[in-house]
Design an enzyme around this catalytic site. Structure first.
Site, PDB file in Angstrom:
ATOM      1  CE1 TYR A  80     -74.159 -68.380 105.061  1.00 21.28           C
ATOM      2  CE2 TYR A  80     -74.948 -66.645 103.417  1.00 21.28           C
ATOM      3  CZ  TYR A  80     -74.603 -68.113 103.720  1.00 21.28           C
ATOM      4  OH  TYR A  80     -74.992 -68.977 102.808  1.00 21.28           O
ATOM      5  CG  PHE A 225     -69.257 -73.451  97.137  1.00 23.86           C
ATOM      6  CD1 PHE A 225     -69.020 -72.046  97.190  1.00 23.86           C
ATOM      7  CD2 PHE A 225     -69.217 -74.314  98.011  1.00 23.86           C
ATOM      8  CE1 PHE A 225     -68.676 -71.739  98.472  1.00 23.86           C
ATOM      9  CE2 PHE A 225     -69.017 -74.032  99.279  1.00 23.86           C
ATOM     10  CZ  PHE A 225     -68.657 -72.672  99.686  1.00 23.86           C
ATOM     11  N   PRO A 226     -71.255 -72.637  92.354  1.00 21.28           N
ATOM     12  CG  PRO A 226     -72.410 -70.930  91.209  1.00 21.28           C
ATOM     13  CD  PRO A 226     -71.743 -71.340  92.679  1.00 21.28           C
ATOM     14  N   GLY A 230     -63.165 -78.516  89.389  1.00 22.75           N
ATOM     15  CA  GLY A 230     -62.309 -79.662  89.642  1.00 22.75           C
ATOM     16  C   GLY A 230     -61.523 -80.257  88.347  1.00 22.75           C
ATOM     17  N   GLY A 231     -61.483 -81.407  88.052  1.00 24.13           N
ATOM     18  CA  GLY A 231     -60.823 -82.007  87.257  1.00 24.13           C
ATOM     19  C   GLY A 231     -61.038 -81.423  85.615  1.00 24.13           C
TER      20      GLY A 231
END
Length: 299
Positions: A80, A225-226, A230-231
């Site tokens: 990073y 990325f918890p 999304g849908g």
């Protein structure tokens, strides 16, 4: 008596997980990857994570706010911002000493802002761990992940390098990132694994088998990325419906779903906003019943 009582309370606290069996951490940590690059740089999967934060003082303040709010597991990597991420955590968290644990990763080289290339040569892994120790200003890394397995190097050699660092006292616990059950099983033949960090959230559940496997072995499962939904997102979607029912925000509800999924799940949401930081931590107090959990899982 007080110490014994406190230790018993921590063991019974569902918001705490004992990483590696001996390192108590709160079940919502902080992912520091996004504390890099400047305004206008790509975000999401296209994020470069190539330079240090544009406002370093603000980043330091945010990390200290996180620690003071109870976060005690911070995640970074040598890749990073070419080590600048580790240096930032060292600067921000030095006042807290052993009150916080830092996880970092080795095993990826960055030839350019858009390239992330696995490199698992044992000598390279050991060198990078030594550099991480210097940048983090510590004599022992609490949790050292192999950032990615290198398909060109035997798994036993890669894990052997981390095990040697552990035997030398330079690494407390070993972790793996983005692995399958088969890869994890092979790695464990060489060294004990305390944590697995894979992509996992309401929208991406390809690693269900890994999550279940780690549960049976006492290995922490750390979703990155918890909060992605999304849908499931949307004003009339399942997250919004359940959030209204439990009096939480959609982000808190998505995190609460992960916490409910299994007691060894330790999400590490990242943010550059103090408001979002406190919102994320509020998920520790959100309780879902089985019907709400199932509704979210079904989408």
């Amino acid at each position: 008596m007080t110490n014994t009582t406190n230790d018993t309370a921590r063991r019974n606290d569902t918001t705490v997980f004992r990483l590696g069996g001996d390192l108590p951490v709160r079940r919502i940590g902080y992912g520091s990857m996004r504390l890099a690059d400047g305004p206008g740089d790509p975000t999401g999967p296209e994020a470069r994570i190539w330079t240090g934060p544009a406002d370093r003082a603000a980043a330091v303040r945010l990390l200290r706010t996180a620690a003071e709010a109870g976060v005690n597991l911070f995640d970074t990597a040598d890749a990073y911002a070419l080590g600048a991420g580790e240096e930032l955590l060292a600067e921000a968290l030095r006042p807290y000493g052993d009150e916080v644990a830092v996880a970092t990763k080795v095993g990826v080289v960055r030839p350019s802002p858009t390239e992330w290339v696995p490199l698992g040569h044992p000598a390279y892994l050991r060198q990078q761990a030594e550099l991480s120790l210097r940048r983090l200003r510590t004599e022992q890394i609490d949790l050292l992940y192999l950032h990615r397995l290198d398909e060109n190097v035997p798994v036993a050699e890669q894990l052997g390098a981390l095990k040697r660092l552990q035997e030398e006292g330079k690494v407390r616990h070993i972790g793996l990132s983005e692995v399958t059950v088969e890869q994890l099983t092979e790695a464990e033949r060489t060294a004990p694994v305390a944590a697995v960090q894979n992509l996992y959230n309401l929208a991406s559940r390809e690693h269900e088998a890994v999550l279940d496997h780690t549960a049976g072995r006492g290995i922490a499962f750390v979703p990155f990325f918890p909060i992605a939904m999304g849908g499931h997102a949307g004003p009339d979607g399942p997250v919004a419906r359940v959030a209204r029912a439990v009096g939480a925000t959609p982000s808190q509800t998505a995190l609460a779903w992960l916490l409910h999924r299994a007691p060894h799940v330790l999400p590490i949401p990242g943010t550059s906003s103090e408001r979002h930081l406190r919102e994320n931590l509020g998920a520790l107090g959100v309780r879902l019943d089985e019907a709400q959990f199932a509704e979210l899982a079904a989408g």
